[in-house]
Design an enzyme around this catalytic site. Structure first.
Site, PDB file in Angstrom:
ATOM      1  N   LYS A  29       0.862  -1.181   0.000  1.00 47.63           N
ATOM      2  CA  LYS A  29       0.000   0.000   0.000  1.00 47.63           C
ATOM      3  C   LYS A  29       0.896   1.228   0.000  1.00 47.63           C
ATOM      4  CE  LYS A  29      -1.693   2.722   3.007  1.00 47.63           C
ATOM      5  NZ  LYS A  29      -1.581   3.925   2.171  1.00 47.63           N
ATOM      6  N   GLU A  76       8.676   0.725  11.539  1.00 54.57           N
ATOM      7  CA  GLU A  76       9.823   1.613  11.298  1.00 54.57           C
ATOM      8  C   GLU A  76       9.279   3.028  11.400  1.00 54.57           C
ATOM      9  OE1 GLU A  76      12.783   0.638  11.014  1.00 54.57           O
ATOM     10  OE2 GLU A  76      12.879  -1.308  10.024  1.00 54.57           O
ATOM     11  N   CYS A 135      13.809   9.710   7.979  1.00 60.82           N
ATOM     12  CA  CYS A 135      13.553   9.271   9.351  1.00 60.82           C
ATOM     13  C   CYS A 135      14.816   9.355  10.188  1.00 60.82           C
ATOM     14  CB  CYS A 135      12.973   7.866   9.362  1.00 60.82           C
ATOM     15  SG  CYS A 135      13.941   6.696   8.381  1.00 60.82           S
ATOM     16  N   GLU A 155      10.134  15.904  15.952  1.00 63.34           N
ATOM     17  CA  GLU A 155      10.729  15.669  14.630  1.00 63.34           C
ATOM     18  C   GLU A 155      10.039  16.592  13.614  1.00 63.34           C
ATOM     19  OE1 GLU A 155       9.219  12.151  12.615  1.00 63.34           O
ATOM     20  OE2 GLU A 155      11.195  11.730  11.781  1.00 63.34           O
TER      21      GLU A 155
HETATM   22  P1  NAD Z   1       2.274   8.358   8.059  1.00 65.73           P
HETATM   23  O1  NAD Z   1       2.333   7.608   9.338  1.00 65.73           O
HETATM   24  O2  NAD Z   1       1.392   9.526   7.993  1.00 65.73           O
HETATM   25  O3  NAD Z   1       1.838   7.402   6.870  1.00 65.73           O
HETATM   26  C1  NAD Z   1       2.532   6.215   6.578  1.00 65.73           C
HETATM   27  C2  NAD Z   1       1.596   5.257   5.854  1.00 65.73           C
HETATM   28  O4  NAD Z   1       0.562   4.847   6.753  1.00 65.73           O
HETATM   29  C3  NAD Z   1       0.889   5.838   4.638  1.00 65.73           C
HETATM   30  O5  NAD Z   1       0.880   4.862   3.635  1.00 65.73           O
HETATM   31  C4  NAD Z   1      -0.522   6.091   5.158  1.00 65.73           C
HETATM   32  O6  NAD Z   1      -1.483   6.043   4.150  1.00 65.73           O
HETATM   33  C5  NAD Z   1      -0.702   4.936   6.106  1.00 65.73           C
HETATM   34  N1  NAD Z   1      -1.715   5.117   7.148  1.00 65.73           N
HETATM   35  C6  NAD Z   1      -2.298   6.256   7.571  1.00 65.73           C
HETATM   36  N2  NAD Z   1      -3.171   5.996   8.572  1.00 65.73           N
HETATM   37  C7  NAD Z   1      -3.108   4.664   8.781  1.00 65.73           C
HETATM   38  C8  NAD Z   1      -3.756   3.794   9.698  1.00 65.73           C
HETATM   39  N3  NAD Z   1      -4.626   4.219  10.613  1.00 65.73           N
HETATM   40  N4  NAD Z   1      -3.454   2.484   9.672  1.00 65.73           N
HETATM   41  C9  NAD Z   1      -2.548   2.014   8.779  1.00 65.73           C
HETATM   42  N5  NAD Z   1      -1.923   2.792   7.896  1.00 65.73           N
HETATM   43  C10 NAD Z   1      -2.181   4.107   7.901  1.00 65.73           C
HETATM   44  O7  NAD Z   1       3.780   8.725   7.728  1.00 65.73           O
HETATM   45  P2  NAD Z   1       4.314   9.574   6.511  1.00 65.73           P
HETATM   46  O8  NAD Z   1       3.928  10.986   6.761  1.00 65.73           O
HETATM   47  O9  NAD Z   1       3.941   8.952   5.234  1.00 65.73           O
HETATM   48  O10 NAD Z   1       5.868   9.407   6.686  1.00 65.73           O
HETATM   49  C11 NAD Z   1       6.643  10.256   7.484  1.00 65.73           C
HETATM   50  C12 NAD Z   1       6.975   9.621   8.793  1.00 65.73           C
HETATM   51  O11 NAD Z   1       7.545   8.343   8.543  1.00 65.73           O
HETATM   52  C13 NAD Z   1       8.016  10.369   9.567  1.00 65.73           C
HETATM   53  O12 NAD Z   1       7.674  10.393  10.931  1.00 65.73           O
HETATM   54  C14 NAD Z   1       9.284   9.555   9.391  1.00 65.73           C
HETATM   55  O13 NAD Z   1      10.223   9.717  10.420  1.00 65.73           O
HETATM   56  C15 NAD Z   1       8.736   8.187   9.295  1.00 65.73           C
HETATM   57  N6  NAD Z   1       9.630   7.319   8.559  1.00 65.73           N
HETATM   58  C16 NAD Z   1      10.250   6.325   9.218  1.00 65.73           C
HETATM   59  C17 NAD Z   1      11.145   5.523   8.556  1.00 65.73           C
HETATM   60  C18 NAD Z   1      11.848   4.391   9.253  1.00 65.73           C
HETATM   61  O14 NAD Z   1      12.340   3.524   8.570  1.00 65.73           O
HETATM   62  N7  NAD Z   1      11.913   4.349  10.559  1.00 65.73           N
HETATM   63  C19 NAD Z   1      11.416   5.752   7.217  1.00 65.73           C
HETATM   64  C20 NAD Z   1      10.765   6.781   6.572  1.00 65.73           C
HETATM   65  C21 NAD Z   1       9.871   7.545   7.256  1.00 65.73           C
END
Ligand code: NAD
Length: 681
Positions: free
Chosen positions: A177, A250, A284, A381
């Protein structure tokens, strides 16, 4: 398209992929090119039916894919890698449009994925074998089933393929997804995969944020691999609890970078800046707090400011170092950190308090000079190009400050004194700590967060396990195994200490034993010579002789010097001798005296092939019977065992002493535990 490419892929229409087929939807949405603010192509918004169908197809595909041998799976994944790479140019163009990344970084991400493929393709799924006299424990790691991969928008390809590759390698099927903000590259990669994999092995269902919960609650999904924010990660874990799905989370980070006073300031300053501002801070593991030793604070900050001023921000083809914030939601969020810093009167070392409006979501890289510990810019962050610096003087205190956060993803320590830097690094509560580098995760090592930065991790051999169940096979040995042990280390010299010179001729010693595993055999000596053992186990068509671990040796014959004594040859001779006749059956169906016959056959074969010296087999067997009967210390019928010969490390310094140990009473009336020299030559 290069001439070698044969594909029906079109690069201006996008669809989900379910069961090997394009899947569209009445509801559509569009991504935005963040460099221009312009709408991109329509993409379908998947629904519950799409998820249900995809899960069913993935479950069907799992039946075959999970049973496909690892080497064959690797072959298929290699084809996928090559197919993917043949579309690198198209994917780079697409990525520039969906993320706004500078072209060189889009190229780096698209082509860098090849490294993820290659590294994983070189891995084997771990397996552990432990054996004792009684049993063999085989710990294998078996696939879970259907994996749901929920991805963010900051690295849409790496963070998607970083899940797809290990999941497929370990035998799972996967439904991806993508983030609603960056669906395009993911949908195309999964479309390309359909030309390689059977339907249902890799699928993609994109749409809006409602899809995530459909995957996390679906009873047919075995595992969720999620990359995203801490807040959403908590929702994922709560939702997955309903069906006790495995989760890898992650999540976000708040990485500290600690700078020691001995660094080369001019060299390190640009590195520190890039650690914070790579991908416009949307990483991240970007550096999110910089702690500089007070002795060099002013000078280092001055250099960092000077370098930051040289950074060009712009659209992908402008030769810029930084692109825009990927989406409006995040752009607005990043601006709140500027507003907060401005309203509290924090000092902007470089960058403007007001983010100037433009068509794209561009933000100039900004450094906040020494804000207080409780400021938002220290505590949270921002996920954008704004970073705070603070001075430090006391090592213990700065370690505490660095660890004073709910996050624990990455951290850096910089110093010429590498020992000191590592010492500090080891105390930082983060999954990946980098010494003298900014954060550069690699598929070679597991990547995961401590504290609220995540649960579990991915990549590296350890990461493969996150896509597997541990599966332990406890196999108890049959009644009677034949062990033949070779001890080339015992190509003895004359030791002079020993009164049984016959053991010290220039000969190899080969140890043969029969172990009736039904019985507890506390007397079996641990052979410390690290010999090559063979065990013969019953299979359908006779005993199969294979190498075996050390330990449990209870008999000896001597092998002639210069005889055909190589391990492989002995293995072959024994195996040929132990082929079944109409009379023999597997050991648990066989009367005890049958075991004798097999052992004799094995020994005879070794003699006939001149592997051993001549010896009196019947005397050997009689002695063995007598010995074993005594060992049992009961009226039970005797089973075969051969005298235990082992090296007594504790009592004898010589390397060449071998002893028989009598645990109960010996045939010659010796007391239990007494010893005599043994041997049958
Ligand atoms: P997000 O949590 O808003 O979204 C991530 C994914 O989750 C998207 O595909 C979104 O559609 C989906 N999603 C949203 N609500 C959901 C729910 N209730 N249940 C399941 N899935 C749901 O994150 P983002 O804004 O896309 O990414 C940025 C964040 O990701 C930052 O905090 C960053 O630090 C983190 N990040 C972490 C890593 C890592 O490997 N640790 C890598 C990249 C980004």
């Amino acid at each position: 398209m290069s001439p070698s490419k044969v594909s029906t892929i079109s690069w201006d229409s996008f669809h989900n992929t379910v069961d090997g087929q394009a899947r569209n939807s009445k509801s559509k949405h569009r991504g935005i090119n963040p460099a221009t603010g312009e709408e991109l192509w329509e993409v379908p918004i998947g629904n519950q039916q799409d998820i249900d169908d995809a899960v069913k197809s993935a479950q069907n595909a799992f039946e075959t894919w999970s049973q496909t041998p690892l080497e064959k799976r690797k072959e298929t994944i290699t084809k996928f890698r090559d197919h993917y790479m043949s579309f690198a140019d198209e994917l780079i163009d697409l990525m520039c449009q969906e993320t706004g990344k500078p072209r060189q970084f889009a190229t780096y991400e698209v082509k860098g994925a090849a490294g993820f493929f290659d590294h994983h393709l070189a891995l084997d799924i771990p397996e552990e074998r432990i054996e004792d006299d009684e049993k063999v424990l085989l710990t294998r790691f078996t696939p879970l089933g259907v994996v749901g991969a929920i991805c963010p928008w900051n690295f849409p390809i790496i963070l998607c393929l970083g899940k797809v590759i290990p999941a497929l390698l370990t035998g799972n099927t996967i439904i991806v997804k993508p983030s609603p903000y960056t669906p395009y590259t993911t949908l195309k990669i999964v479309e390309l995969a359909q030309e390689i994999f059977a339907p249902g092995v890799v699928q993609a269902v994109g749409g809006d944020d409602k899809l995530g919960p459909m995957l996390t609650t679906h009873p047919g999904v075995a595992k969720i691999s999620f990359t995203g924010s801490i807040a959403t990660g908590k929702k994922v874990m709560a939702a997955a609890a309903g069906t006790l799905k495995r989760v890898t989370l992650e999540l976000g980070g708040n990485d500290a970078s600690i700078v020691l006073p001995d660094v080369d300031i001019k060299k390190v300053a640009p590195e520190l800046v890039m650690g914070a501002f790579q991908n416009s801070g949307q990483v991240c593991v970007a550096t999110k707090r910089i702690y500089i030793h007070e002795d060099i604070y002013d000078e280092m900050l001055k250099e960092m400011v000077a370098f930051t001023k040289t950074i060009k921000v712009g659209d992908p083809s402008s030769g810029s170092l930084l692109g825009p914030i990927q989406n409006k939601m995040q752009y607005e969020k990043v601006k709140t950190f500027f507003e907060d810093s401005k309203s509290h009167g924090y000092k902007f070392a470089v960058g403007e308090p007001e983010v100037s409006g433009s068509k794209g979501y561009f933000v100039q890289p900004t450094i906040i000079d020494n804000p207080p510990n409780d400021s938002r810019i220290i505590q949270e962050e921002p996920f954008g190009p704004i970073v705070p610096t603070q001075p430090w003087s006391d090592e213990e205190e700065v370690i505490k400050r660095a660890n004073n956060t709910n996050a624990g993803l990455g951290a850096c320590v910089w110093g010429k004194d590498v020992e000191r830097a590592e010492r500090i690094g080891k105390r930082l509560q983060a999954g990946s700590v980098f010494v003298n580098s900014w954060e550069k995760p690699t598929p070679q090592a597991i990547f995961g967060g401590h504290k609220e930065s995540g649960i579990g991790g991915e990549w590296g051999t350890e990461g493969l396990k996150s896509y597997c169940n541990a599966h332990v096979l406890h196999t108890y040995k049959s009644n009677c195994n034949i062990y033949v042990s070779a001890s080339p280390a015992h190509a003895a010299k004359d030791c002079g200490e020993c009164d049984t010179g016959r053991y010290h001729r220039t000969q190899h010693t080969w140890l043969i034993s029969v172990e009736p595993h039904k019985h507890h055999m506390p007397f079996v000596p641990q052979n410390k010579l690290e010999p090559t053992h063979f065990s013969a186990n019953w299979k359908d068509d006779g005993y199969h002789v294979h190498t075996h671990s050390t330990g449990g040796v209870i008999g000896t014959i001597l092998v002639k010097e210069g005889a055909k004594g190589d391990v492989e040859h002995i293995q072959q001779v024994l195996q040929a001798a132990l082929k079944p006749t109409s009379a023999n059956k597997s050991s648990d169906q066989t009367p005890d005296d049958e075991h004798d016959r097999w052992v004799k056959k094995g020994l005879h074969a070794l003699q006939t092939d001149k592997i051993t010296d001549t010896f009196d087999l019947s005397e050997f067997m009689t002695f063995a019977h007598g010995y074993f009967a005594n060992r049992l210390d009961s009226d039970a019928p005797a089973r075969i065992a051969y005298p235990g010969l082992h090296k007594d490390h504790k009592e004898k310094s010589s390397k060449h002493h071998f002893w028989l140990t009598y645990p109960t009473k010996a045939p010659n009336g010796a007391e239990p535990g007494s010893r005599t020299y043994g041997g049958l030559m």
